[in-house]
Design a protein around this motif. Structure first.
Motif, mmCIF file in Angstrom:
data_model
loop_
_atom_site.group_PDB
_atom_site.id
_atom_site.type_symbol
_atom_site.label_atom_id
_atom_site.label_comp_id
_atom_site.label_asym_id
_atom_site.label_seq_id
_atom_site.Cartn_x
_atom_site.Cartn_y
_atom_site.Cartn_z
ATOM 1 N N ASP A 186 0.773 -1.308 0.002
ATOM 2 C CA ASP A 186 -0.062 -0.282 0.227
ATOM 3 C C ASP A 186 0.846 1.212 -0.197
ATOM 4 O OD1 ASP A 186 0.889 -0.361 2.479
ATOM 5 O OD2 ASP A 186 -0.957 -0.377 3.717
ATOM 6 N N SER A 187 2.222 0.960 -0.448
ATOM 7 C CA SER A 187 2.952 2.341 -0.475
ATOM 8 C C SER A 187 4.275 1.822 -1.380
ATOM 9 C CB SER A 187 3.647 2.631 0.913
ATOM 10 O OG SER A 187 4.436 1.944 1.265
ATOM 11 N N PRO A 188 4.898 3.187 -1.930
ATOM 12 C CA PRO A 188 6.071 2.873 -2.632
ATOM 13 C C PRO A 188 7.271 1.868 -2.023
ATOM 14 C CG PRO A 188 5.250 4.997 -3.095
ATOM 15 C CD PRO A 188 4.480 4.523 -1.931
ATOM 16 N N TRP A 189 7.465 2.233 -0.816
ATOM 17 C CA TRP A 189 8.342 1.327 0.018
ATOM 18 C C TRP A 189 7.831 0.016 0.248
ATOM 19 C CZ3 TRP A 189 13.280 2.343 0.343
ATOM 20 C CH2 TRP A 189 13.684 3.375 0.577
ATOM 21 N N ALA A 190 6.478 -0.308 0.173
ATOM 22 C CA ALA A 190 6.181 -1.501 0.504
ATOM 23 C C ALA A 190 6.337 -2.396 -0.879
ATOM 24 C CB ALA A 190 4.603 -1.494 0.960
ATOM 25 N N ARG A 191 6.099 -1.806 -1.976
ATOM 26 C CA ARG A 191 6.267 -2.462 -3.384
ATOM 27 C C ARG A 191 7.557 -2.686 -3.470
ATOM 28 N NH1 ARG A 191 2.066 1.222 -4.406
ATOM 29 N NH2 ARG A 191 3.514 3.108 -5.021
ATOM 30 N N THR A 261 12.804 1.393 -5.858
ATOM 31 C CA THR A 261 13.577 1.965 -4.629
ATOM 32 C C THR A 261 13.724 3.369 -5.138
ATOM 33 O OG1 THR A 261 14.668 -0.116 -3.998
ATOM 34 C CG2 THR A 261 15.583 2.219 -3.193
ATOM 35 N N GLU A 262 14.055 3.786 -6.329
ATOM 36 C CA GLU A 262 14.211 5.206 -6.617
ATOM 37 C C GLU A 262 12.848 5.996 -6.562
ATOM 38 O OE1 GLU A 262 15.605 4.873 -10.534
ATOM 39 O OE2 GLU A 262 17.762 4.277 -10.050
ATOM 40 N N GLU A 263 11.503 5.089 -7.036
ATOM 41 C CA GLU A 263 10.395 5.788 -6.887
ATOM 42 C C GLU A 263 9.997 5.901 -5.402
ATOM 43 O OE1 GLU A 263 7.742 3.299 -8.791
ATOM 44 O OE2 GLU A 263 8.500 3.556 -10.856
ATOM 45 N N ALA A 264 10.421 5.010 -4.418
ATOM 46 C CA ALA A 264 9.857 5.313 -2.995
ATOM 47 C C ALA A 264 10.973 6.516 -2.553
ATOM 48 C CB ALA A 264 10.344 3.801 -2.460
ATOM 49 N N ARG A 265 12.021 6.540 -2.867
ATOM 50 C CA ARG A 265 12.891 7.615 -2.433
ATOM 51 C C ARG A 265 12.575 8.938 -2.674
ATOM 52 N NH1 ARG A 265 17.486 6.302 -4.885
ATOM 53 N NH2 ARG A 265 17.984 4.643 -3.650
ATOM 54 N N HIS A 267 9.307 9.662 -3.247
ATOM 55 C CA HIS A 267 8.086 9.853 -2.653
ATOM 56 C C HIS A 267 8.160 10.195 -1.208
ATOM 57 C CE1 HIS A 267 3.898 8.992 -1.363
ATOM 58 N NE2 HIS A 267 4.111 8.304 -0.496
ATOM 59 N N ARG A 268 9.237 9.440 -0.602
ATOM 60 C CA ARG A 268 9.460 9.532 0.862
ATOM 61 C C ARG A 268 11.032 9.281 1.266
ATOM 62 N NH1 ARG A 268 5.310 8.775 5.369
ATOM 63 N NH2 ARG A 268 4.007 10.097 3.974
ATOM 64 N N PRO A 269 11.862 9.892 1.373
ATOM 65 C CA PRO A 269 13.427 9.627 1.594
ATOM 66 C C PRO A 269 13.292 8.682 2.825
ATOM 67 C CG PRO A 269 13.389 11.938 0.987
ATOM 68 C CD PRO A 269 11.813 11.445 1.233
ATOM 69 N N ALA A 270 14.236 7.635 2.702
ATOM 70 C CA ALA A 270 14.313 6.809 3.883
ATOM 71 C C ALA A 270 14.786 7.559 5.269
ATOM 72 C CB ALA A 270 15.540 5.724 3.846
ATOM 73 N N PRO A 271 14.406 7.379 6.499
ATOM 74 C CA PRO A 271 14.870 8.106 7.713
ATOM 75 C C PRO A 271 16.811 8.015 7.683
ATOM 76 C CG PRO A 271 13.051 6.471 8.057
ATOM 77 C CD PRO A 271 13.467 6.282 6.944
ATOM 78 N N ARG A 272 16.956 9.294 8.248
ATOM 79 C CA ARG A 272 18.466 9.247 8.547
ATOM 80 C C ARG A 272 18.703 9.956 9.823
ATOM 81 N NH1 ARG A 272 21.526 8.508 3.870
ATOM 82 N NH2 ARG A 272 20.164 8.222 2.026
ATOM 83 N N PRO A 273 19.745 9.498 10.364
ATOM 84 C CA PRO A 273 20.180 10.264 11.854
ATOM 85 C C PRO A 273 19.993 11.797 11.715
ATOM 86 C CG PRO A 273 21.662 8.472 11.197
ATOM 87 C CD PRO A 273 20.768 8.692 10.056
ATOM 88 N N ALA A 274 19.637 12.276 12.709
ATOM 89 C CA ALA A 274 19.527 13.887 12.672
ATOM 90 C C ALA A 274 21.090 14.394 12.534
ATOM 91 C CB ALA A 274 18.744 14.339 13.980
ATOM 92 N N ALA A 275 21.269 15.336 11.946
ATOM 93 C CA ALA A 275 22.642 16.052 12.145
ATOM 94 C C ALA A 275 22.948 16.653 13.197
ATOM 95 C CB ALA A 275 22.892 16.975 10.998
ATOM 96 N N HIS A 276 24.111 16.286 14.016
ATOM 97 C CA HIS A 276 24.643 16.859 15.292
ATOM 98 C C HIS A 276 25.099 18.287 14.938
ATOM 99 C CE1 HIS A 276 24.334 13.142 17.240
ATOM 100 N NE2 HIS A 276 24.968 12.679 16.313
ATOM 101 N N PRO A 277 24.414 19.349 15.863
ATOM 102 C CA PRO A 277 24.647 20.763 15.569
ATOM 103 C C PRO A 277 26.368 20.812 16.106
ATOM 104 C CG PRO A 277 23.449 20.475 17.626
ATOM 105 C CD PRO A 277 23.394 19.126 16.866
ATOM 106 N N PRO A 278 27.093 21.739 15.303
ATOM 107 C CA PRO A 278 28.399 21.997 15.709
ATOM 108 C C PRO A 278 28.572 22.418 17.204
ATOM 109 C CG PRO A 278 27.700 23.709 14.280
ATOM 110 C CD PRO A 278 26.613 22.667 14.436
ATOM 111 N N GLY A 279 29.439 21.861 17.713
ATOM 112 C CA GLY A 279 29.746 22.372 19.273
ATOM 113 C C GLY A 279 30.589 23.649 19.302
ATOM 114 N N PRO A 280 30.679 24.189 20.670
ATOM 115 C CA PRO A 280 31.264 25.558 20.768
ATOM 116 C C PRO A 280 32.600 25.499 20.235
ATOM 117 C CG PRO A 280 30.758 24.472 22.861
ATOM 118 C CD PRO A 280 30.210 23.643 21.964
#
Length: 307
Positions: A186-191, A261-265, A267-280
């Motif tokens: 029922d979704s591009p990733w499921a296909r 997979t290209e169509e699914a990407r 439609h909605r990219p795969a989750p990725r880790p959040a980018a860490h903000p630069p430290g002081p």
């Protein structure tokens, strides 16, 4: 409390109750649907597999059946026998008798591909028992174009393929099974996950290079049809039969997986880790600012002061 607020509350409650009742009447579980349709659960599951009964995903990750779908099937001619007849399966011996051919000829036709199995199970000797739709076998035997395959000698070209060990039963079943998986997706990733379910993980990684895409795709892979407890010989057999073996079949599935997979990407990219903000940033001494006193300098001053 009386007044407009009470009227609004009563109306909202009534509407909510009406919607809940309508929702309960609109959808039923697959088990209840099988009972209402008067078929065994195995017959019901096969009918779903073949697209004869339409289902939809429920909130718990399972499937459900619409009340309108049940009424559609009930209104069909000859119900429920027509539904049972459409999913009746037979093995090699019964199938050969139905087509009025020898068992050996039936097996040859199945290995060559004209007769496509719809399901299988391992017997007590861990051998694969293929099952076929009786309805399809009848239609095949009744088609005059197939008469040369049902009588006389097998053509030389086909005999040479049999001598080489060809057996298209597993591959043809996989193609049929893939159709079922895609109908349930029922979704591009499921296909994309449906196609990946028929490939070894190594063959998936060859075309899905991004590790985050692969990880996300893995969650949509469907397990092989249940044929026993996990880790059992029957489960291993089901996994083997569900995994593509031939080089051209693998290449075909990989090409489809790349595209999906290209169509699914997109439609909605795969989750990725959040980018860490630069430290002081580290503080550096400004020009002209005296250097920070070290512990050695402080110790020297203390000694001089206490002479």
């Amino acid at each position: 409390m009386s007044g407009p607020h009470a009227i609004t509350h009563d109306t909202t409650t009534a509407v909510t109750a009406e919607r809940a009742t309508a929702h309960g009447d609109t959808w039923v579980t697959t088990g209840r649907a099988a009972r209402e349709l008067g078929v065994k659960r195995t017959e019901f599951d096969l009918a779903v597999h073949l697209g004869r009964i339409r289902t939809a995903p429920d909130d718990g990750g399972g499937r459900r059946v619409g009340r309108a779908e049940i009424e559609r099937l009930r209104a069909g001619p000859g119900f429920p026998e027509s539904l049972r007849r459409s999913v009746k399966t037979v093995g090699t011996t019964e199938g050969a008798a139905l087509m009025e051919v020898t068992k050996a000829r039936f097996i040859r036709l199945a290995r060559l591909g004209p007769l496509v199995p719809v399901t299988f199970y391992p017997n007590r000797y861990r051998a694969v028992v293929w099952l076929y739709l009786a309805e399809e076998l009848r239609l095949f035997a009744a088609d005059d174009r197939n008469a040369p395959l049902l009588t006389g000698r097998t053509p030389e070209g086909l005999r040479s393929r049999l001598d080489a060990g060809i057996d298209l039963r597993p591959r043809n079943w996989r193609a049929r099974h893939l159709g079922f998986l895609l109908r349930q997706a029922d979704s591009p990733w499921a296909r994309a996950g449906a196609v990946a379910s028929l490939l070894d993980p190594l063959h998936v990684s060859q075309v899905v290079k991004d590790p985050y895409d692969r990880s996300h795709l893995h969650g949509f892979r469907r397990p092989p049809p249940s044929q026993g407890a996990p880790g059992s010989p029957a489960a291993h057999l089901a996994k083997e039969l569900t995994t593509a073996q031939d080089a051209d079949e693998i290449a075909w599935l990989q090409a489809d997986l790349t595209r999906l997979t290209e169509e699914a990407r997109e439609h909605r990219p795969a989750p990725r880790p959040a980018a860490h903000p630069p430290g002081p940033a580290h503080r550096t001494s400004r020009a002209g600012e005296p250097a920070r006193r070290t512990s050695r300098g402080l110790l020297g001053r203390w000694r001089r002061r206490n002479r």
